[in-house]
Write a protein that holds these residues in place. Structure first.
Motif, PDB file in Angstrom:
ATOM      1  N   THR A  47      -5.319   0.259  -1.418  1.00 41.66           N
ATOM      2  CA  THR A  47      -5.792  -0.996   0.140  1.00 41.66           C
ATOM      3  C   THR A  47      -5.647  -2.438  -0.552  1.00 41.66           C
ATOM      4  O   THR A  47      -5.391  -2.786  -1.769  1.00 41.66           O
ATOM      5  CB  THR A  47      -7.158  -1.176   0.658  1.00 41.66           C
ATOM      6  N   LYS A 106     -11.828  -3.564   5.050  1.00 44.00           N
ATOM      7  CA  LYS A 106     -11.458  -5.066   3.670  1.00 44.00           C
ATOM      8  C   LYS A 106     -12.910  -5.442   3.745  1.00 44.00           C
ATOM      9  O   LYS A 106     -12.300  -6.018   2.425  1.00 44.00           O
ATOM     10  CB  LYS A 106     -10.415  -5.238   3.886  1.00 44.00           C
ATOM     11  N   GLU A 143       0.939  -1.395   0.407  1.00 39.54           N
ATOM     12  CA  GLU A 143       0.349   0.043   0.154  1.00 39.54           C
ATOM     13  C   GLU A 143       0.541   1.140  -0.083  1.00 39.54           C
ATOM     14  O   GLU A 143       0.683   2.431  -0.774  1.00 39.54           O
ATOM     15  CB  GLU A 143      -0.827   0.052   1.454  1.00 39.54           C
ATOM     16  N   LYS A 182     -10.582   3.407   9.425  1.00 41.64           N
ATOM     17  CA  LYS A 182     -10.031   2.369   9.223  1.00 41.64           C
ATOM     18  C   LYS A 182     -10.705   1.738   8.123  1.00 41.64           C
ATOM     19  O   LYS A 182     -12.070   2.124   7.606  1.00 41.64           O
ATOM     20  CB  LYS A 182     -10.269   1.706   9.857  1.00 41.64           C
ATOM     21  N   VAL A 183     -10.051   1.381   7.148  1.00 38.04           N
ATOM     22  CA  VAL A 183     -10.666   0.578   5.671  1.00 38.04           C
ATOM     23  C   VAL A 183     -10.690  -0.826   6.317  1.00 38.04           C
ATOM     24  O   VAL A 183     -10.859  -1.327   6.853  1.00 38.04           O
ATOM     25  CB  VAL A 183      -9.545   0.330   4.264  1.00 38.04           C
ATOM     26  N   GLU A 187      -5.872   6.693  -3.198  1.00 39.17           N
ATOM     27  CA  GLU A 187      -5.996   6.011  -1.597  1.00 39.17           C
ATOM     28  C   GLU A 187      -5.586   4.485  -2.273  1.00 39.17           C
ATOM     29  O   GLU A 187      -6.023   4.112  -3.182  1.00 39.17           O
ATOM     30  CB  GLU A 187      -7.077   6.138  -1.739  1.00 39.17           C
ATOM     31  N   ARG A 243     -14.623   2.661   4.942  1.00 38.62           N
ATOM     32  CA  ARG A 243     -14.180   2.609   6.056  1.00 38.62           C
ATOM     33  C   ARG A 243     -15.271   3.280   6.938  1.00 38.62           C
ATOM     34  O   ARG A 243     -16.112   3.901   6.694  1.00 38.62           O
ATOM     35  CB  ARG A 243     -13.442   4.670   5.479  1.00 38.62           C
ATOM     36  N   LEU A 296     -12.676   3.871  -0.873  1.00 35.98           N
ATOM     37  CA  LEU A 296     -12.850   2.775   0.367  1.00 35.98           C
ATOM     38  C   LEU A 296     -13.405   2.697   0.824  1.00 35.98           C
ATOM     39  O   LEU A 296     -13.872   3.738   1.934  1.00 35.98           O
ATOM     40  CB  LEU A 296     -11.437   2.759   0.633  1.00 35.98           C
TER      41      LEU A 296
END
Ligand code: MCA
Ligand code: AMP
Length: 493
Positions: free
Chosen positions: A424, A485, A411, A482-483, A422, A477, A475
């Protein structure tokens, strides 16, 4: 507490005349050695390293493909009390720069082609020069060095959540305890024929493979690397009784013709798997084709081997078995309280197998070691009969083909690319490698995938290269940024 030589001398001295090793030399010609020859070769290599000025406590990088010389170098470092720093041959300059500047090896033993990846200014010693100097010192005896069982024998780098690798300080006693444990647990004896296709720069190949071989005095065939296309002839010709592999290797072995699988299984005594989860269907298919239940075990660079399925008894698919004799495993919550059986928590480990800490990283050591216990970061449960099931990790580690990948490292590199706003990286299930990394990118406009790929390839070991670059508008969040995922759109090949 014992030094490694106390363990290895039964073979090196006690079984000097026995055939020990089959490998190929630097020119690719077949090479066979007895334990006694390994002893004398490593004495000469130790003398050559001493002549170059190395003394106990110095670090020596080893950056080599699986060559027989790694064994000479390893035994020489053990005899001299040096601290070996074995390094993944797939690492490139960026990754190596960190290790070299952190471990500060006096030199890195390598080959001219691999040396090209080392950061400028690294003292690179050509392995062939060392071996030539060693041959000129024929007749050298063992160096006289007073060794402490608690002395570091190796620094093995393992990535942290920050992406910067930390050197786990593995002592003589750590390696000795681990070798004794697995030789006993897996009944390894001098009657075994061990096929070693694991890279020797990780503890799976070095701490388990090389030491189980030398501690038991069995016969070993060392190959440069595991290749699916060559596995059939390799197994059929060598007829190993013992094989250690990562799950990807077992997936590859399942591609062999049925008759070969039966023949290989007939000669084999034990197949062991570790470094990544072994999918239960692989264990089942392997049992059907090869007639053996693979013994799955659980270890870490910092702790060597912690738990394993039993030699006799139920090798339970999807579990890593019970704690090895002498190793304590507790399952605890965030505050360190023991969890009841069958309740999920983090695995904490204590025993002679656990490393001394991280090299020059008092902060990381303090964060991971609590009252003599090592916090593994692995999550799991323990059944009432002691079987442990791993359920993932606290961190986002991706394990691909048994090699570790920390998303953060990729990343950070992606974010340096023009146009990437961005990024991830997540692990996506893969039939062969277990997991592969996939990048999700939010861009400012046009992105040149090929340019990004070229850049990443020049900076990262090949196994870390994302399989795909998926474009997303944003993304997902949490409120804290915080991502999330797990909320990313699924990617399929
Ligand atoms: C792969 N490559 C290698 C090696 N493995 N190069 C040199 N030495 C190796 N050992 C390169 C190939 O050249 C190729 O590069 C790419 O990786 C993929 O190779 P391929 O043959 O297509 O892959 P595969 O069939 O998927 O098999 C990969 C593998 C490899 C052989 C299973 O992943 C492997 O050796 N894994 C072992 C990892 C290991 O020992 N982990 C232990 C960590 P290119 O892409 O440039 O063409 S210790 C640990 O985890 C703890 C303590 C524990 O519990 O054991
Ligand atoms: P490393 O950092 O290379 O030492 O990798 C250690 C990690 O590999 C452990 O913390 C586990 O997450 C994982 N691992 C090792 N053996 C197994 C296994 N049998 N099943 C699942 N994960 C494993």
């Amino acid at each position: 507490m014992s030094c490694l030589l106390d363990l290895l001398d039964d073979a090196l001295i006690g079984s000097a005349a026995r055939a020990a090793l089959e490998a190929v030399d630097a020119e690719g010609a077949p090479l066979t050695l007895t334990f006694g020859q390994l002893e004398t070769r490593s004495n000469c290599v130790a003398a050559a390293l001493s002549a170059r000025g190395l003394v106990a406590g110095d670090r020596l990088g080893i950056f080599l493909l699986n060559r027989v010389e790694i064994i000479d170098l390893w035994l020489a470092t053990v005899k001299l009390g040096l601290i070996a720093v074995p390094t993944n041959v797939l690492y490139r300059e960026r990754e190596l720069r960190h290790i070299v500047s952190d471990a500060e090896p006096k030199a890195v033993v390598t080959t001219p082609d691999l040396a090209a990846h080392l950061p400028p200014g690294t003292a690179a010693w050509n392995v062939d020069d060392i071996m030539r100097e060693a041959r000129a010192l024929e007749g050298a005896t063992r160096p006289i060095v007073s060794l402490d069982a608690d002395a570091p024998a190796a620094l093995i780098y393992t990535s942290g959540t920050t992406g910067a690798a930390k050197g786990a300080i593995l002592t003589h006693d750590n390696f000795t305890a681990n070798a004794r444990t697995i030789v006993e647990a897996w009944r390894i004896s001098d009657a075994d024929r061990f096929l070693c296709a694991l890279p020797l720069f990780h503890v799976h190949g070095l701490g388990n493979g090389i030491h189980a071989w030398l501690a038991s005095g069995c016969h070993m065939k060392l190959v440069e690397r595991f290749e699916g296309a060559r596995a059939e002839s390799l197994f059929l010709q060598y007829e190993p009784t013992l094989f250690f592999g990562v799950p990807t290797m077992y997936v590859r072995l399942l591609e062999l013709p049925a008759a070969s699988a039966v023949a290989i299984g007939r000669h084999a005594r034990l197949f062991v798997s570790g470094s990544a989860p072994l999918p239960p269907h692989v264990l089942e298919s392997f049992r059907e084709c090869y007639g053996h239940a693979i013994l799955e075990r659980y270890g870490m660079t910092e702790t060597l081997m912690n738990a394993g399925n039993p030699y006799d008894g139920d090798r339970r698919a999807g579990t890593v078995g019970r704690a090895f004799r002498g190793v304590d495993i507790r399952i605890r919550d965030e505050s360190g309280l023991d969890m009841p059986d069958t309740t999920s928590g983090e695995l904490w480990v204590r025993g002679p197998n656990v490393c001394k800490g991280y090299w020059r990283r008092a902060d990381a050591t303090a964060a991971s070691f609590v009252d003599g216990w090592f916090r593994t970061g692995d999550l799991g449960t323990r059944d009432v009969d002691g079987y442990i099931t791993l359920q993932g990790r606290r961190s986002e580690l991706i394990i691909s083909g048994g090699f570790n990948i920390y998303p953060r490292e990729i990343e950070e590199l992606l974010l340096e690319q023009p146009g990437v706003r961005e990024a991830t990286v997540v692990g996506v299930a893969d039939k062969v490698r277990g997991e592969v990394p996939v990048a999700y990118v939010v861009s400012d406009g046009q992105l040149d995938d090929q340019a990004i790929e070229r850049h990443l390839r020049s900076q990262l070991a090949s196994f870390k290269l994302p399989r795909a670059f998926v474009r997303v508008d944003s993304l997902p969040r949490t409120a804290l940024g915080k991502v999330q995922k797990h909320l990313l759109p699924p990617w399929t090949p």
